[in-house]
Design a protein around this motif. Structure first.
Motif, short mmCIF file in Angstrom:
data_model
loop_
_atom_site.label_atom_id
_atom_site.label_comp_id
_atom_site.label_asym_id
_atom_site.label_seq_id
_atom_site.Cartn_x
_atom_site.Cartn_y
_atom_site.Cartn_z
N PRO A 72 0.80 -1.23 0.00
CA PRO A 72 0.00 0.00 0.00
C PRO A 72 0.83 1.27 0.00
O PRO A 72 0.48 2.25 -0.67
N ALA A 73 1.93 1.29 0.74
CA ALA A 73 2.77 2.49 0.76
C ALA A 73 3.35 2.79 -0.62
O ALA A 73 3.45 3.96 -1.03
N GLU A 74 3.73 1.75 -1.34
CA GLU A 74 4.23 1.93 -2.71
C GLU A 74 3.13 2.40 -3.64
O GLU A 74 3.37 3.25 -4.52
N ALA A 75 1.92 1.88 -3.44
CA ALA A 75 0.78 2.31 -4.25
C ALA A 75 0.49 3.79 -4.01
O ALA A 75 0.14 4.52 -4.94
N HIS A 76 0.61 4.24 -2.76
CA HIS A 76 0.38 5.65 -2.46
C HIS A 76 1.42 6.54 -3.16
O HIS A 76 1.09 7.64 -3.61
N GLU A 77 2.65 6.07 -3.25
CA GLU A 77 3.67 6.84 -3.97
C GLU A 77 3.30 6.99 -5.44
O GLU A 77 3.43 8.08 -6.03
N SER A 78 2.82 5.91 -6.02
CA SER A 78 2.39 5.97 -7.42
C SER A 78 1.18 6.89 -7.58
O SER A 78 1.07 7.63 -8.56
N LEU A 79 0.27 6.84 -6.61
CA LEU A 79 -0.90 7.71 -6.65
C LEU A 79 -0.49 9.18 -6.64
O LEU A 79 -1.02 9.99 -7.41
N ARG A 80 0.44 9.53 -5.77
CA ARG A 80 0.89 10.92 -5.69
C ARG A 80 1.54 11.37 -6.99
O ARG A 80 1.31 12.50 -7.46
N LYS A 81 2.34 10.52 -7.60
CA LYS A 81 2.94 10.86 -8.88
C LYS A 81 1.87 11.12 -9.93
O LYS A 81 1.94 12.09 -10.70
N SER A 82 0.88 10.26 -9.95
CA SER A 82 -0.21 10.41 -10.92
C SER A 82 -0.98 11.70 -10.67
O SER A 82 -1.28 12.46 -11.60
N LEU A 83 -1.31 11.96 -9.41
CA LEU A 83 -2.11 13.14 -9.09
C LEU A 83 -1.36 14.43 -9.38
O LEU A 83 -1.97 15.43 -9.79
N ASP A 84 -0.06 14.44 -9.16
CA ASP A 84 0.71 15.64 -9.47
C ASP A 84 0.51 16.04 -10.93
O ASP A 84 0.29 17.22 -11.24
N GLU A 85 0.57 15.06 -11.81
CA GLU A 85 0.42 15.35 -13.24
C GLU A 85 -1.03 15.66 -13.60
O GLU A 85 -1.31 16.60 -14.35
N ILE A 86 -1.96 14.88 -13.06
CA ILE A 86 -3.37 15.07 -13.37
C ILE A 86 -3.87 16.42 -12.87
O ILE A 86 -4.59 17.15 -13.58
N LEU A 87 -3.52 16.80 -11.66
CA LEU A 87 -4.02 18.04 -11.08
C LEU A 87 -3.44 19.26 -11.78
O LEU A 87 -4.14 20.28 -11.94
#
Length: 282
Positions: free
Chosen positions: A132-147
């Motif tokens: 889950p911690a690794e998934a959260h890192e990927s989520l943050r990377k994705s959101l940075d670009e999406i937002l």
């Protein structure tokens, strides 16, 4: 004042323009567009499809409440149920994650075109081998670009939490919003998801005050820890008077979108009966 909308994901046996027209005929003020097959699967959604959609919206005099980019089933020729949210924005595989980021950007493009205030996005489930911690890192990377892309288009992104996903409840989505710290990130609050997780739906709404980009409505049988199956409002155990009172309490004045993808064989009945049950609250 809250206004009612209905999602085209109940009308998957009709093309998108026809779904829009049928929803408008039932009296809804808004329509949510399914950003997936068979409606707006973005790799196949071209200028002709866009123009036909705009013509249907203009002719029906109906607003767009949200672009639903939670799923991408069109990615697969024969998708198993476990692939419902895949490829997701939390994938460890960079190429797959970037595909989903780009897909979400295309949803933002559509939102801009049809004047939708928001796009909703589910996180997906961590796949085997991904902590889950690794998934959260990927989520943050994705959101940075999406937002960054969403802000430029003046579109909000609403994370839709759901039991068993990486972000599965109110506390987790609000913690994510606070951690990211961008005003364009909020929650697309699905009342049934909150109920199935075991939350008090009205309290979930109040806790999310100021962060709600949209609301999904459906009924659930069994209340807290009930079965996650979307029912027509009035056929389950949710207290919609309490739900709409909570929305009034926080001053929410956006759309509440009925999401009944579980009725593909009778979407008109579902839309008609849901409206008859809910119009008293708006």
């Amino acid at each position: 004042m809250v206004e009612l909308a209905f999602s085209t994901n109940a009308y998957t046996k009709y093309d998108l323009p026809e779904a829009v027209r049928r929803i408008a005929d039932h009296g809804y003020a808004g329509v949510e567009l399914l950003g997936d097959d068979p409606h707006a699967y973005f790799p196949d959604f071209g200028d002709d499809e866009r123009d036909e959609l705009l013509e249907a919206l203009d002719g029906s005099d109906i607003a767009v409440s949200n672009v639903n980019a939670n799923t991408a089933m069109g990615y697969y020729t024969d998708a198993p149920p476990s692939a419902f949210f895949e490829p997701s924005v939390i994938r460890a595989d960079d190429a797959a994650r970037e595909w989903r980021v780009d897909y979400t950007k295309r949803a933002i493009d559509l939102a801009k075109t049809v004047d939708s205030p928001a796009v909703c996005l589910a996180t997906g489930r961590p796949l085997p081998g991904t902590l889950p911690a690794e998934a959260h890192e990927s989520l943050r990377k994705s959101l940075d670009e999406i937002l960054d892309y969403a802000v430029a288009g003046d579109v909000e992104i609403g994370i839709e939490f759901e039991p068993e996903l990486l972000v599965e409840n109110t506390d987790e989505v609000l913690a994510l919003i606070e951690d990211v710290g961008q005003d364009s990130l909020g929650v697309n609050l699905d009342v049934g998801h909150a109920a199935v997780y075991g939350e008090d739906v009205a309290e979930s709404i109040r806790a999310s005050a100021g962060s709600i980009t949209g609301v999904h409505l459906e009924d659930i049988v069994g209340g807290p820890r009930g079965k996650h199956y979307h029912r027509i409002p009035g056929e389950g155990d949710l207290d919609f008077r309490n739900i709409f009172n909570a929305l009034d309490d926080i001053g929410y004045d956006g759309f509440a979108t009925v999401e009944l993808y579980t009725y593909p064989d009778e979407p008109d009945r579902a839309a008609r009966e849901a409206y008859a049950e809910l119009e008293r609250y708006v």
